[in-house]
Motif scaffolding. Structure first.
Motif, PDB file in Angstrom:
ATOM      1  N   GLY A   1      42.245  32.577  46.027  1.00 47.72           N
ATOM      2  CA  GLY A   1      42.771  33.430  44.890  1.00 47.72           C
ATOM      3  C   GLY A   1      42.684  34.769  45.360  1.00 47.72           C
ATOM      4  O   GLY A   1      42.998  35.619  44.516  1.00 47.72           O
ATOM      5  N   THR A   2      43.455  35.101  46.536  1.00 44.81           N
ATOM      6  CA  THR A   2      43.588  36.628  46.982  1.00 44.81           C
ATOM      7  C   THR A   2      44.753  37.142  46.408  1.00 44.81           C
ATOM      8  O   THR A   2      45.041  38.581  46.287  1.00 44.81           O
ATOM      9  CB  THR A   2      43.879  36.622  48.301  1.00 44.81           C
ATOM     10  OG1 THR A   2      44.733  35.611  48.558  1.00 44.81           O
ATOM     11  CG2 THR A   2      42.620  36.318  48.867  1.00 44.81           C
ATOM     12  N   ASN A   3      45.633  36.577  45.238  1.00 46.94           N
ATOM     13  CA  ASN A   3      46.691  37.055  44.703  1.00 46.94           C
ATOM     14  C   ASN A   3      46.420  37.385  43.366  1.00 46.94           C
ATOM     15  O   ASN A   3      47.174  37.684  42.288  1.00 46.94           O
ATOM     16  CB  ASN A   3      47.874  36.070  44.678  1.00 46.94           C
ATOM     17  CG  ASN A   3      47.604  34.688  43.958  1.00 46.94           C
ATOM     18  OD1 ASN A   3      46.661  34.552  43.622  1.00 46.94           O
ATOM     19  ND2 ASN A   3      48.684  34.301  43.775  1.00 46.94           N
ATOM     20  N   ILE A   4      44.996  37.805  42.859  1.00 43.18           N
ATOM     21  CA  ILE A   4      44.706  38.003  41.439  1.00 43.18           C
ATOM     22  C   ILE A   4      44.725  39.589  41.384  1.00 43.18           C
ATOM     23  O   ILE A   4      44.126  40.060  40.429  1.00 43.18           O
ATOM     24  CB  ILE A   4      43.294  37.434  41.219  1.00 43.18           C
ATOM     25  CG1 ILE A   4      42.427  37.756  42.733  1.00 43.18           C
ATOM     26  CG2 ILE A   4      43.160  36.168  41.295  1.00 43.18           C
ATOM     27  CD1 ILE A   4      41.901  39.053  42.662  1.00 43.18           C
ATOM     28  N   GLY A   5      45.393  40.329  42.125  1.00 44.77           N
ATOM     29  CA  GLY A   5      45.649  41.792  41.978  1.00 44.77           C
ATOM     30  C   GLY A   5      44.551  42.600  42.207  1.00 44.77           C
ATOM     31  O   GLY A   5      44.326  43.766  41.617  1.00 44.77           O
ATOM     32  N   LEU A   6      43.369  42.120  43.293  1.00 45.38           N
ATOM     33  CA  LEU A   6      42.329  42.989  43.538  1.00 45.38           C
ATOM     34  C   LEU A   6      42.484  43.607  45.008  1.00 45.38           C
ATOM     35  O   LEU A   6      42.898  42.905  45.920  1.00 45.38           O
ATOM     36  CB  LEU A   6      40.921  42.077  43.394  1.00 45.38           C
ATOM     37  CG  LEU A   6      39.880  43.149  44.187  1.00 45.38           C
ATOM     38  CD1 LEU A   6      39.452  44.053  43.255  1.00 45.38           C
ATOM     39  CD2 LEU A   6      38.749  42.013  44.088  1.00 45.38           C
ATOM     40  N   ASP A   7      42.383  44.798  45.085  1.00 40.94           N
ATOM     41  CA  ASP A   7      42.501  45.535  46.450  1.00 40.94           C
ATOM     42  C   ASP A   7      41.055  45.646  46.790  1.00 40.94           C
ATOM     43  O   ASP A   7      40.538  46.568  46.425  1.00 40.94           O
ATOM     44  CB  ASP A   7      43.221  47.109  46.489  1.00 40.94           C
ATOM     45  CG  ASP A   7      43.400  47.552  47.848  1.00 40.94           C
ATOM     46  OD1 ASP A   7      42.600  47.022  48.771  1.00 40.94           O
ATOM     47  OD2 ASP A   7      44.127  48.124  48.226  1.00 40.94           O
ATOM     48  N   LEU A   8      40.129  44.801  47.390  1.00 40.16           N
ATOM     49  CA  LEU A   8      38.677  44.668  47.833  1.00 40.16           C
ATOM     50  C   LEU A   8      38.312  46.049  48.522  1.00 40.16           C
ATOM     51  O   LEU A   8      37.678  46.400  48.321  1.00 40.16           O
ATOM     52  CB  LEU A   8      38.270  43.478  48.198  1.00 40.16           C
ATOM     53  CG  LEU A   8      37.088  43.479  48.340  1.00 40.16           C
ATOM     54  CD1 LEU A   8      36.184  43.332  46.967  1.00 40.16           C
ATOM     55  CD2 LEU A   8      36.517  42.142  49.067  1.00 40.16           C
TER      56      LEU A   8
ATOM     57  N   ALA B   1      33.505  33.276  43.356  1.00 46.27           N
ATOM     58  CA  ALA B   1      33.732  32.056  42.409  1.00 46.27           C
ATOM     59  C   ALA B   1      35.137  32.528  42.023  1.00 46.27           C
ATOM     60  O   ALA B   1      35.767  31.335  41.841  1.00 46.27           O
ATOM     61  CB  ALA B   1      32.748  31.741  41.337  1.00 46.27           C
ATOM     62  N   GLY B   2      35.535  33.353  41.799  1.00 49.26           N
ATOM     63  CA  GLY B   2      37.047  33.877  41.287  1.00 49.26           C
ATOM     64  C   GLY B   2      37.990  33.603  42.167  1.00 49.26           C
ATOM     65  O   GLY B   2      38.818  33.233  41.999  1.00 49.26           O
ATOM     66  N   LEU B   3      37.563  33.994  43.429  1.00 51.54           N
ATOM     67  CA  LEU B   3      38.535  33.798  44.428  1.00 51.54           C
ATOM     68  C   LEU B   3      38.719  32.206  44.967  1.00 51.54           C
ATOM     69  O   LEU B   3      39.875  31.748  45.177  1.00 51.54           O
ATOM     70  CB  LEU B   3      38.108  34.678  45.776  1.00 51.54           C
ATOM     71  CG  LEU B   3      38.002  36.173  45.620  1.00 51.54           C
ATOM     72  CD1 LEU B   3      37.626  36.759  47.024  1.00 51.54           C
ATOM     73  CD2 LEU B   3      39.556  36.588  45.296  1.00 51.54           C
ATOM     74  N   ALA B   4      37.671  31.579  45.060  1.00 51.33           N
ATOM     75  CA  ALA B   4      37.486  30.440  45.561  1.00 51.33           C
ATOM     76  C   ALA B   4      38.459  29.467  44.317  1.00 51.33           C
ATOM     77  O   ALA B   4      39.086  28.309  44.676  1.00 51.33           O
ATOM     78  CB  ALA B   4      36.247  29.687  45.789  1.00 51.33           C
ATOM     79  N   LEU B   5      37.906  29.636  43.201  1.00 54.42           N
ATOM     80  CA  LEU B   5      38.424  28.896  41.780  1.00 54.42           C
ATOM     81  C   LEU B   5      39.597  29.436  41.228  1.00 54.42           C
ATOM     82  O   LEU B   5      40.074  28.972  40.219  1.00 54.42           O
ATOM     83  CB  LEU B   5      37.303  28.725  40.879  1.00 54.42           C
ATOM     84  CG  LEU B   5      35.885  28.040  41.589  1.00 54.42           C
ATOM     85  CD1 LEU B   5      34.951  28.056  40.509  1.00 54.42           C
ATOM     86  CD2 LEU B   5      36.151  26.566  41.965  1.00 54.42           C
ATOM     87  N   SER B   6      40.037  30.528  41.850  1.00 56.20           N
ATOM     88  CA  SER B   6      41.392  31.228  41.280  1.00 56.20           C
ATOM     89  C   SER B   6      41.155  31.488  39.730  1.00 56.20           C
ATOM     90  O   SER B   6      42.287  31.332  38.847  1.00 56.20           O
ATOM     91  CB  SER B   6      42.668  30.360  41.576  1.00 56.20           C
ATOM     92  OG  SER B   6      42.722  30.090  42.744  1.00 56.20           O
ATOM     93  N   SER B   7      40.216  32.195  39.620  1.00 54.74           N
ATOM     94  CA  SER B   7      39.823  32.713  38.460  1.00 54.74           C
ATOM     95  C   SER B   7      40.056  34.402  38.137  1.00 54.74           C
ATOM     96  O   SER B   7      39.225  35.039  38.693  1.00 54.74           O
ATOM     97  CB  SER B   7      38.642  32.237  37.760  1.00 54.74           C
ATOM     98  OG  SER B   7      38.057  32.843  36.508  1.00 54.74           O
ATOM     99  N   SER B   8      41.140  34.710  37.765  1.00 54.10           N
ATOM    100  CA  SER B   8      41.300  36.188  37.663  1.00 54.10           C
ATOM    101  C   SER B   8      40.157  36.802  36.371  1.00 54.10           C
ATOM    102  O   SER B   8      39.741  37.859  36.566  1.00 54.10           O
ATOM    103  CB  SER B   8      42.669  36.310  37.053  1.00 54.10           C
ATOM    104  OG  SER B   8      42.970  35.813  35.699  1.00 54.10           O
ATOM    105  N   GLU B   9      39.748  35.876  35.687  1.00 56.17           N
ATOM    106  CA  GLU B   9      38.774  36.529  34.711  1.00 56.17           C
ATOM    107  C   GLU B   9      37.477  36.627  35.307  1.00 56.17           C
ATOM    108  O   GLU B   9      36.858  37.717  34.872  1.00 56.17           O
ATOM    109  CB  GLU B   9      38.568  35.423  33.573  1.00 56.17           C
ATOM    110  CG  GLU B   9      37.813  35.773  32.566  1.00 56.17           C
ATOM    111  CD  GLU B   9      37.464  34.658  31.317  1.00 56.17           C
ATOM    112  OE1 GLU B   9      36.762  34.898  30.338  1.00 56.17           O
ATOM    113  OE2 GLU B   9      37.686  33.510  31.581  1.00 56.17           O
ATOM    114  N   TYR B  10      37.004  35.879  35.964  1.00 55.18           N
ATOM    115  CA  TYR B  10      35.789  36.147  36.946  1.00 55.18           C
ATOM    116  C   TYR B  10      35.787  37.467  37.621  1.00 55.18           C
ATOM    117  O   TYR B  10      35.140  38.239  37.829  1.00 55.18           O
ATOM    118  CB  TYR B  10      35.630  34.842  37.811  1.00 55.18           C
ATOM    119  CG  TYR B  10      34.884  33.607  37.248  1.00 55.18           C
ATOM    120  CD1 TYR B  10      35.057  33.470  36.043  1.00 55.18           C
ATOM    121  CD2 TYR B  10      34.781  32.594  38.170  1.00 55.18           C
ATOM    122  CE1 TYR B  10      34.633  32.315  35.293  1.00 55.18           C
ATOM    123  CE2 TYR B  10      34.265  31.237  37.412  1.00 55.18           C
ATOM    124  CZ  TYR B  10      34.259  31.202  36.176  1.00 55.18           C
ATOM    125  OH  TYR B  10      33.656  30.174  35.637  1.00 55.18           O
TER     126      TYR B  10
END
Length: 411
Positions: free
Chosen positions: A41-48, A369-378
């Motif tokens: 889910g690294t395309n969820i818009g987060l620059d960690l 969880a958000g990254l692994a499950l592709s949940s941008s909400e998390y």
């Protein structure tokens, strides 16, 4: 898949079982260490890296001025061990008002402020500082951070004058009842992220190949004690978060020491013991809900389950997505807890007897969880949560802090 610690596979000796590939290549390249923990889910818009940088560098800069402090700096006359033996006392046990000189009695959820905590504080300090310093190294490539992190590791695990013995025989003792319990193994959850830091420090060349071998040897010896001692087996069989965190530690330490047998064992135990025994049909965690601090313990157990998934998932299998035939699995339990993280006021159960006001915080479990499950909400909710406060109880129950050490998002 049963592992009692009494009999090993015919294919391997106990020494081989626990030392894994100590004679193989020195150190783990950090990039290889992370490769099994892909982030779909690294395309969820987060620059960690950008998000984490201010907090990591502020903490690391503070820690540069603090020298290593190991358990040899403090002691308790109540310990049955020696100078290099870790000692702690059970949190929720108190003097009996009816017999002040007798055996302690339990008051669940209420920590006894007069217990000896010197070794625990030192261990938690290690677990806070080394990952922060290592994360700062990954962001800046400033060797001051890596060098200082390495000093801590040498003091705790390599220097004969200050090192800790690789066991917890005397952890969470109870006055008048026991000199140490399996329950005390929960104290070394703060080594999980320390161990996670070592491959980065090895890659930085701050640690010599011989030092990395020495660290692997210490962790392998602790892993053997963890999986073969009576205390270790007692903790393994705990039905609540203690059993979860035993698997979390075994997974992390087995991965670091290249012990494929124990990695497989931890993976199997997650699927055949933790998920079926701990997760209810609705995703809830009944063993934690029955405690006097149910919100805290649900978050705590969830962090352990998440860390197992993050450690052991690979290109062949994602534990984040594993489900029993009835649908129970990690995905269901994070979905059950998430609404109460996003909006604690919706929590329908009793509030914690202590420290309820400090939770939730920005624990990496929701991010993973958000990254692994592709949940941008998390991921979005994770970004809005407060950072860890400097409150002892919260720090003690938050052993995973630096997501940069767990993902492929350092740069």
């Amino acid at each position: 898949m049963e592992f009692t610690g009494q009999k090993l596979s015919k294919r391997t000796s106990r020494r081989t079982f626990c030392y894994g590939a100590l004679n193989g290549a020195v150190g783990l390249a950090a990039s290889k260490y992370l490769s099994a923990t892909a982030d779909p889910g690294t395309n969820i818009g987060l620059d960690l890296a950008k998000f984490e940088r201010p907090g990591v560098l502020a903490a690391a800069q503070e820690y540069l001025g603090e020298k290593p402090l190991t358990l040899t700096a403090s002691s308790s006359p109540r310990s049955a061990g020696g100078k290099h033996d870790y000692f702690s006392e059970a949190d929720y046990w108190w003097p009996d008002p009816k017999d002040p000189n007798g055996a302690y009695i339990q008051r669940d959820g209420m920590s006894n402020p007069d217990n000896f905590v010197g070794h625990r504080h030192a261990l938690i300090r290690l677990g806070v500082q080394v990952p922060a310093l290592t994360a700062a190294w990954t962001l800046t490539r400033n060797r001051r951070y890596a060098n200082h992190a390495a000093e801590h590791l040498r003091a705790w695990f390599l220097d004969p004058a200050t090192m800790m013995n690789p066991n917890l025989k005397y952890a969470q003792a109870i006055h008048g009842r026991t000199t140490g319990r399996g329950t005390g193994i929960i104290d070394t959850i703060h080594l999980v992220e320390v161990v996670r830091s070592i491959p980065f420090l090895a890659e930085s060349k701050t640690l010599s190949p011989a030092e990395v071998d020495g660290l692997k040897k210490w962790i392998a010896e602790y892993l053997e004690w963890l999986t073969t001692s009576k205390n270790g087996q007692d903790e393994r069989d705990a039905k609540n978060n203690h059993g979860t965190w035993w698997v979390t530690q075994v997974a992390a330490f087995a991965r670091f020491t290249d012990n494929e047998n124990l990695m497989d064992y931890a993976r199997d135990r997650f699927k055949t013991v933790l998920v079926p025994q701990q997760i209810a049909a609705d995703g809830g965690l009944p063993e934690e809900l029955r405690r006097t601090k149910p919100y805290n313990y649900c978050l705590f157990n969830l962090t352990g389950l998440t860390t197992i998934c993050q450690t052991l998932s690979n290109g062949k299998e994602s534990l984040f997505s594993f489900e029993l035939p009835d649908g129970r699995g990690y995905r269901k339990t994070i979905a059950w807890m998430f609404p109460y993280i996003a909006n604690k006021s919706s929590w329908p159960y009793k509030p914690d007897v202590e420290y309820f006001q400090y939770w939730p915080i920005r624990q990496p479990s929701i991010l993973f969880a958000g990254l692994a499950l592709s949940s941008s909400e998390y991921v979005k909710v994770w970004q809005t949560l407060p950072s860890e406060p400097k409150v002892e109880e919260i720090v003690r129950n938050n052993p995973i802090r630096r997501p940069l050490l767990w993902t492929n998002m350092q740069a």
